[in-house]
Design a protein around this motif. Structure first.
Motif, PDB file in Angstrom:
ATOM      1  N   LEU A   1      41.896  46.715  47.363  1.00 30.25           N
ATOM      2  CA  LEU A   1      42.040  45.351  46.863  1.00 30.25           C
ATOM      3  C   LEU A   1      40.715  44.732  46.435  1.00 30.25           C
ATOM      4  O   LEU A   1      40.703  43.648  45.837  1.00 30.25           O
ATOM      5  N   ASP A   2      39.603  45.372  46.745  1.00 36.66           N
ATOM      6  CA  ASP A   2      38.304  44.781  46.421  1.00 36.66           C
ATOM      7  C   ASP A   2      38.152  44.513  44.929  1.00 36.66           C
ATOM      8  O   ASP A   2      37.711  43.437  44.521  1.00 36.66           O
ATOM      9  N   SER A   3      38.499  45.505  44.114  1.00 35.94           N
ATOM     10  CA  SER A   3      38.346  45.329  42.664  1.00 35.94           C
ATOM     11  C   SER A   3      39.277  44.242  42.145  1.00 35.94           C
ATOM     12  O   SER A   3      38.899  43.450  41.271  1.00 35.94           O
ATOM     13  N   LEU A   4      40.492  44.166  42.701  1.00 39.73           N
ATOM     14  CA  LEU A   4      41.444  43.152  42.251  1.00 39.73           C
ATOM     15  C   LEU A   4      40.940  41.748  42.591  1.00 39.73           C
ATOM     16  O   LEU A   4      41.026  40.828  41.773  1.00 39.73           O
ATOM     17  N   GLN A   5      40.398  41.573  43.777  1.00 40.91           N
ATOM     18  CA  GLN A   5      39.857  40.269  44.150  1.00 40.91           C
ATOM     19  C   GLN A   5      38.674  39.902  43.255  1.00 40.91           C
ATOM     20  O   GLN A   5      38.498  38.737  42.885  1.00 40.91           O
ATOM     21  N   GLY A   6      37.866  40.878  42.905  1.00 40.21           N
ATOM     22  CA  GLY A   6      36.755  40.620  41.990  1.00 40.21           C
ATOM     23  C   GLY A   6      37.248  40.164  40.628  1.00 40.21           C
ATOM     24  O   GLY A   6      36.661  39.264  40.009  1.00 40.21           O
ATOM     25  N   ILE A   7      38.324  40.771  40.160  1.00 46.37           N
ATOM     26  CA  ILE A   7      38.900  40.381  38.880  1.00 46.37           C
ATOM     27  C   ILE A   7      39.434  38.949  38.953  1.00 46.37           C
ATOM     28  O   ILE A   7      39.246  38.144  38.029  1.00 46.37           O
ATOM     29  N   TYR A   8      40.089  38.618  40.059  1.00 48.46           N
ATOM     30  CA  TYR A   8      40.605  37.253  40.219  1.00 48.46           C
ATOM     31  C   TYR A   8      39.458  36.239  40.172  1.00 48.46           C
ATOM     32  O   TYR A   8      39.556  35.200  39.515  1.00 48.46           O
ATOM     33  N   ARG A   9      38.393  36.529  40.905  1.00 47.76           N
ATOM     34  CA  ARG A   9      37.265  35.588  40.935  1.00 47.76           C
ATOM     35  C   ARG A   9      36.648  35.425  39.548  1.00 47.76           C
ATOM     36  O   ARG A   9      36.273  34.315  39.135  1.00 47.76           O
ATOM     37  N   LEU A  10      36.555  36.533  38.825  1.00 49.88           N
ATOM     38  CA  LEU A  10      36.028  36.479  37.457  1.00 49.88           C
ATOM     39  C   LEU A  10      36.913  35.612  36.578  1.00 49.88           C
ATOM     40  O   LEU A  10      36.425  34.754  35.818  1.00 49.88           O
ATOM     41  N   GLY A  11      38.223  35.826  36.669  1.00 52.46           N
ATOM     42  CA  GLY A  11      39.149  35.054  35.856  1.00 52.46           C
ATOM     43  C   GLY A  11      39.108  33.566  36.173  1.00 52.46           C
ATOM     44  O   GLY A  11      39.121  32.718  35.268  1.00 52.46           O
ATOM     45  N   VAL A  12      39.040  33.227  37.465  1.00 50.36           N
ATOM     46  CA  VAL A  12      38.998  31.811  37.858  1.00 50.36           C
ATOM     47  C   VAL A  12      37.691  31.170  37.390  1.00 50.36           C
ATOM     48  O   VAL A  12      37.680  30.015  36.922  1.00 50.36           O
ATOM     49  N   ARG A  13      36.587  31.909  37.478  1.00 55.90           N
ATOM     50  CA  ARG A  13      35.300  31.351  37.055  1.00 55.90           C
ATOM     51  C   ARG A  13      35.306  31.042  35.555  1.00 55.90           C
ATOM     52  O   ARG A  13      34.884  29.956  35.131  1.00 55.90           O
ATOM     53  N   LEU A  14      35.793  31.964  34.737  1.00 53.96           N
ATOM     54  CA  LEU A  14      35.856  31.733  33.295  1.00 53.96           C
ATOM     55  C   LEU A  14      36.832  30.612  32.954  1.00 53.96           C
ATOM     56  O   LEU A  14      36.571  29.794  32.055  1.00 53.96           O
ATOM     57  N   SER A  15      37.947  30.599  33.666  1.00 53.03           N
ATOM     58  CA  SER A  15      38.943  29.553  33.416  1.00 53.03           C
ATOM     59  C   SER A  15      38.378  28.180  33.752  1.00 53.03           C
ATOM     60  O   SER A  15      38.594  27.202  33.014  1.00 53.03           O
ATOM     61  N   TRP A  16      37.664  28.099  34.867  1.00 46.83           N
ATOM     62  CA  TRP A  16      37.109  26.805  35.280  1.00 46.83           C
ATOM     63  C   TRP A  16      36.104  26.284  34.249  1.00 46.83           C
ATOM     64  O   TRP A  16      36.084  25.091  33.921  1.00 46.83           O
ATOM     65  N   ARG A  17      35.289  27.170  33.687  1.00 47.44           N
ATOM     66  CA  ARG A  17      34.336  26.730  32.671  1.00 47.44           C
ATOM     67  C   ARG A  17      35.060  26.102  31.474  1.00 47.44           C
ATOM     68  O   ARG A  17      34.673  25.044  30.981  1.00 47.44           O
ATOM     69  N   ARG A  18      36.128  26.784  31.058  1.00 48.93           N
ATOM     70  CA  ARG A  18      36.866  26.262  29.894  1.00 48.93           C
ATOM     71  C   ARG A  18      37.567  24.953  30.236  1.00 48.93           C
ATOM     72  O   ARG A  18      37.566  24.012  29.447  1.00 48.93           O
ATOM     73  N   MET A  19      38.145  24.857  31.431  1.00 50.34           N
ATOM     74  CA  MET A  19      38.828  23.628  31.824  1.00 50.34           C
ATOM     75  C   MET A  19      37.835  22.471  31.953  1.00 50.34           C
ATOM     76  O   MET A  19      38.154  21.322  31.632  1.00 50.34           O
ATOM     77  N   ALA A  20      36.627  22.776  32.439  1.00 54.13           N
ATOM     78  CA  ALA A  20      35.616  21.734  32.562  1.00 54.13           C
ATOM     79  C   ALA A  20      35.222  21.205  31.188  1.00 54.13           C
ATOM     80  O   ALA A  20      35.022  19.990  31.002  1.00 54.13           O
TER      81      ALA A  20
END
Length: 395
Positions: free
Chosen positions: A90-109
């Motif tokens: 699950l380590d790689s999957l959690q890393g992907i989630y964090r990456l996706g949330v970080r990029l999404s947050w930048r766009r939402m901001a």
């Protein structure tokens, strides 16, 4: 905050979802070059569809305040299951989630600044984003755990099939079928095995951690183990450590095709443990208890032989006197030494032994010089000692 501004934020965010999803997927590809992305019926990567759907659900949740849609948990559980299917953690999957949330947050901001969303509201949005991440991870962990459990259950089922085949009677050569079933569980067929049978210390006892090389069947009332190459250096010590706290017995080392023979001896020893004829609390090796395994099950035959061969002894005097003579006779038969050797074995004075030996010679005469008679006498007296009727040797 005015509903109109919230709606403006939602409209702009949803409009940018397709582009944002493409950007997130591209970033995932760059950071995880080894990932394989499967396409759906339309040829579009399933991961891209999932990212797009997750973003839409996120915007819906943030702007409407509604509960998390039912589709969200199931979708992320599938992600967790797919990690198991592809042999990843699950380590790689959690890393992907964090990456996706970080990029999404930048766009939402950025969108929040464009429509003048207050800073306090953006902080709340950030908190919601991290809560959303927690939901994704938690549901993926659940899906991952379910898939691991199913996978483990299937492996145990196949392992039990292999154990059943190994421990069955065969009229024809089972080599081909054994090889197929062993391959199903990744078990390399050894030349020799030993079979152990255990007694549960409690109904809820956790299965012993015997390692991947040992086949373990916990389904029956008495768990069974098939130990490959039991004579290999260190194997016995590791096995004893793994089953510490369990009672049981391990049969002799035999060729693979004769595993059922080892099982029979282990079962016989366990039956004697249950009858308190052999000690509890550890894993017994049948090879170290051959005398008990051979003599005690033949109780009726031994008793009949004892009635015929020890008649003189039973008629020689009272119980205490008879008991002492029996112990002296067995010590002499086992040592074939003189009075000092027998006395040392019994823990008495040599003169006492000489007196008893004269009595024994008077009772049996020339029979004590007959090898067959000596063997029968030793047999029945050893059986009595195993049952606790005679004391073990003093030394």
């Amino acid at each position: 905050m005015p509903q109109e501004r919230i709606q403006q934020f939602a409209d702009r965010a949803l409009a940018q979802v397709p582009e944002l999803a493409e950007d997130i997927l591209a970033e995932i590809r760059r950071n995880h070059p080894g990932l394989v992305f499967i396409a759906d019926e339309s040829g579009e990567p399933k991961a891209l569809v999932a990212i797009r759907h997750a973003l839409e659900l996120f915007v819906e949740q943030m702007t409407t305040g509604s509960d998390r849609p039912r589709a969200l948990p199931e979708m992320f559980q599938d992600f967790g299951r797919s990690e198991v299917a592809q042999g990843r953690s699950l380590d790689s999957l959690q890393g992907i989630y964090r990456l996706g949330v970080r990029l999404s947050w930048r766009r939402m901001a950025e969108i929040g600044q464009q429509v003048d969303i207050p800073s306090a509201a953006m902080y709340e949005l950030a908190e919601s984003a991290f809560e959303y991440l927690d939901v994704m991870v938690a549901q993926s962990v659940r899906g991952y755990a379910e898939a691991v459990a199913r996978q483990a259950g299937e492996r145990l089922r196949r392992q039990r099939l292999l154990v059943d085949l190994l421990l069955a009677e065969h009229r024809t050569d089972p080599s081909a079928l054994l090889a197929d079933r062993a391959a199903d569980v990744g078990w390399q067929l050894p030349e020799r095995v030993a079979v152990a049978v255990l007694l549960r210390p409690a109904l809820e006892a956790v299965a012993p951690a015997v390692g991947d090389g040992v086949l373990l069947d916990m389904e029956g009332e008495q768990p069974r183990l098939v130990v490959p190459d039991p004579d290999a250096p260190g194997r016995a010590e590791l096995l004893h450590q793994a089953v510490a706290g369990w009672s049981g017995a391990i049969g002799p080392s035999v060729p693979l095709a004769e595993a059922v023979t080892s099982l029979r001896w282990a079962e016989a020893a366990v039956a004697m443990i249950e009858e308190d004829l052999l000690p509890r609390g550890r894993l017994l090796h049948c090879a170290e208890h051959v005398e008990a395994l051979v003599l005690l099950p033949a109780g009726e035959l031994i008793d009949d032989l004892a009635r015929r061969r020890l008649a003189q002894l039973d008629e020689s005097g009272g119980p205490a006197h008879t008991h002492r003579l029996a112990e002296t006779l067995l010590a002499w038969l086992e040592t074939r030494g003189g009075a000092p050797e027998v006395a040392s074995r019994l823990g008495v004075h040599p003169q006492t032994v000489r007196y008893r030996l004269r009595q024994l010679r008077e009772l049996w005469g020339e029979d004590l010089d007959d090898p067959d008679r000596r063997f029968e006498l030793e047999l029945v007296l050893r059986a009595r000692r195993l049952r606790g009727d005679l004391a073990p040797p003093h030394d």
